[in-house]
Design an enzyme around this catalytic site. Sequence first.
Site, PDB file in Angstrom:
ATOM      1  N   SER A   1       0.600  -1.159  -0.013  1.00 27.02           N
ATOM      2  CA  SER A   1       0.254   0.062   0.271  1.00 27.02           C
ATOM      3  C   SER A   1       1.058   1.546  -0.036  1.00 27.02           C
ATOM      4  CB  SER A   1      -0.829  -0.396   1.190  1.00 27.02           C
ATOM      5  OG  SER A   1       0.198  -0.135   2.475  1.00 27.02           O
TER       6      SER A   1
ATOM      7  N   ASN B   1      -3.998  -2.065  -2.001  1.00 30.07           N
ATOM      8  CA  ASN B   1      -4.323  -2.728  -0.454  1.00 30.07           C
ATOM      9  C   ASN B   1      -4.093  -3.807  -0.595  1.00 30.07           C
ATOM     10  OD1 ASN B   1      -5.621  -4.071   1.653  1.00 30.07           O
ATOM     11  ND2 ASN B   1      -7.349  -2.041   2.192  1.00 30.07           N
ATOM     12  N   ALA B   2      -3.374  -5.163   0.410  1.00 31.57           N
ATOM     13  CA  ALA B   2      -3.385  -6.095  -0.496  1.00 31.57           C
ATOM     14  C   ALA B   2      -5.337  -7.048   0.210  1.00 31.57           C
ATOM     15  CB  ALA B   2      -2.580  -7.040   0.538  1.00 31.57           C
TER      16      ALA B   2
ATOM     17  N   CYS C   1       3.523 -11.041  12.579  1.00 32.36           N
ATOM     18  CA  CYS C   1       4.475 -10.659  13.501  1.00 32.36           C
ATOM     19  C   CYS C   1       3.740 -10.082  14.780  1.00 32.36           C
ATOM     20  CB  CYS C   1       5.502  -9.819  12.961  1.00 32.36           C
ATOM     21  SG  CYS C   1       4.738  -8.655  12.124  1.00 32.36           S
TER      22      CYS C   1
HETATM   23  N1  SAH Z   1       7.860  -8.297   3.405  1.00 38.25           N
HETATM   24  C1  SAH Z   1       8.523  -7.712   3.932  1.00 38.25           C
HETATM   25  C2  SAH Z   1       8.079  -6.822   5.478  1.00 38.25           C
HETATM   26  C3  SAH Z   1       6.586  -6.493   5.253  1.00 38.25           C
HETATM   27  S1  SAH Z   1       6.520  -5.263   6.362  1.00 38.25           S
HETATM   28  C4  SAH Z   1      10.190  -7.863   4.091  1.00 38.25           C
HETATM   29  O1  SAH Z   1      10.888  -8.877   4.341  1.00 38.25           O
HETATM   30  O2  SAH Z   1      10.570  -7.026   4.039  1.00 38.25           O
HETATM   31  C5  SAH Z   1       4.759  -4.782   6.094  1.00 38.25           C
HETATM   32  C6  SAH Z   1       4.285  -4.516   4.528  1.00 38.25           C
HETATM   33  O3  SAH Z   1       2.771  -4.173   4.963  1.00 38.25           O
HETATM   34  C7  SAH Z   1       4.622  -2.426   4.706  1.00 38.25           C
HETATM   35  O4  SAH Z   1       5.580  -2.394   4.036  1.00 38.25           O
HETATM   36  C8  SAH Z   1       3.146  -2.013   4.631  1.00 38.25           C
HETATM   37  O5  SAH Z   1       3.712  -0.761   3.751  1.00 38.25           O
HETATM   38  C9  SAH Z   1       2.234  -3.190   4.589  1.00 38.25           C
HETATM   39  N2  SAH Z   1       0.949  -2.604   4.515  1.00 38.25           N
HETATM   40  C10 SAH Z   1       0.421  -2.429   5.661  1.00 38.25           C
HETATM   41  N3  SAH Z   1      -1.069  -2.463   5.421  1.00 38.25           N
HETATM   42  C11 SAH Z   1      -1.167  -3.443   4.158  1.00 38.25           C
HETATM   43  C12 SAH Z   1      -2.323  -3.085   3.601  1.00 38.25           C
HETATM   44  N4  SAH Z   1      -3.220  -3.815   4.107  1.00 38.25           N
HETATM   45  N5  SAH Z   1      -2.220  -3.705   2.033  1.00 38.25           N
HETATM   46  C13 SAH Z   1      -1.101  -3.856   1.121  1.00 38.25           C
HETATM   47  N6  SAH Z   1       0.374  -3.628   1.848  1.00 38.25           N
HETATM   48  C14 SAH Z   1      -0.086  -2.557   3.551  1.00 38.25           C
END
Ligand code: SAH
Length: 389
Positions: free
Chosen positions: A245, A271-272, A332
């Site tokens: 996002s 949004n995932a 996490c």
């Molecule tokens: N896998 C990554 C870390 C992910 S951290 C690594 O190994 O480096 C979580 C991520 O989720 C962040 O980048 C944040 O911007 C994103 N995020 C948070 N809520 C979200 C949503 N609803 N949809 C998509 N991305 C989201």
Amino acid sequence: MPAAIKLSPKGLRWFRGGHLWIFRDDILAGAEAAQNGEVVRIESSVGSFLAQAFYSQKSKIALRIIRWEEAILDRDFFRGRLQACRDRRGNLFSPATACRLVSAEGDLFPGLIVDHYAGHLVVQFLIPGAERLRPLLLDLFQELFSPRSITLRHDLAVREMEGLDQEKTMLLGEPQREVAVAEGPVRYLADLWEGQKTGAYLDQQMNRLGISRFARGRALDAFCYQGHFALHLARACDEVKAVDSSGPALARLQENCDLNDIKNVAPERANAFEALAALEAQGEKFEFIVLDPPPFAKSRKDLARASKGYRELNRRALALLRPGGHLATYSCSYNLSTEAFLDLLREAAAEARRQVRVLESHTQAPDHPLLLSVPETHYLKGFVLEVAD
Ligand code: SAH
């Protein structure tokens, strides 16, 4: 003379269980004489010595144990503890050039985080006890680690519970926005000044290094941040869809792809939850999916809502996989136990009508050690699942 704090009988039983924290409710007497951040003596109710601990005036966690012997905590003691942190890591992360050098309770150093990125350090003092040692510790970091820069990242909420300010500042050198880090076969640029955590999610490093063993075909990295999983997947897969996002995170992902001459990653800002639902509605299929969302359950009261979120994501991801496909799925949230996570994955699989094998169980990398006596140090849980049908 340091203040002496006596534990109640209940506090003593808790102490004997080995945990490094003592809660304020378990103090019998002596706290009024202790200064914020001071190293104090912990004693039984009859005055026998138990341990030395950092005292926090504001926090519910009043005491954090730093040493079980009575000897004084001087420069040599702290040098020894920092050296032990470095020695314990040895060459564990080679050929990666970033790692967490000091991981608070996991390294028997409550309140101190030190991350190392290709010669640059990022430091966090999380409690008054660590703050009070700031000049000494900075001196020791320079003596032991000869860093090229030291960034202090105190833009984190947990400091508030300790009555400490938010603060971001350079202690040595200039702000580092583009430190090139090697992670096995891939390289990425870490932003130590603005990036998430201290610049990267180092806790996932070992999991990322091993992930391409399972990957092939078409992959999806949901919650991809700056694409650290996606970079590894791109080397093993035909194409990788990378969803986050955050626009700035995806811009950095593109730079990281360029740095590695990777051309088969397609970033998508979304949004995932919605992206997964849309892919399902369109009948798209994948061979490999990573789900690495931010912590949904920051406190216990969020747990029900968080579990619903994790269940939905995992149900959709399992539905998107071709038979034989793999899902690397993470939580996490400290508050979501391993058992509860497996339970909700079981429910997600049933809802998606898939039979699923668990091939691997993952946790945080060994530079973020779990201290058995402090369950709070175990926050990252993950599984590699295989669709059996
Ligand atoms: N896998 C990554 C870390 C992910 S951290 C690594 O190994 O480096 C979580 C991520 O989720 C962040 O980048 C944040 O911007 C994103 N995020 C948070 N809520 C979200 C949503 N609803 N949809 C998509 N991305 C989201």
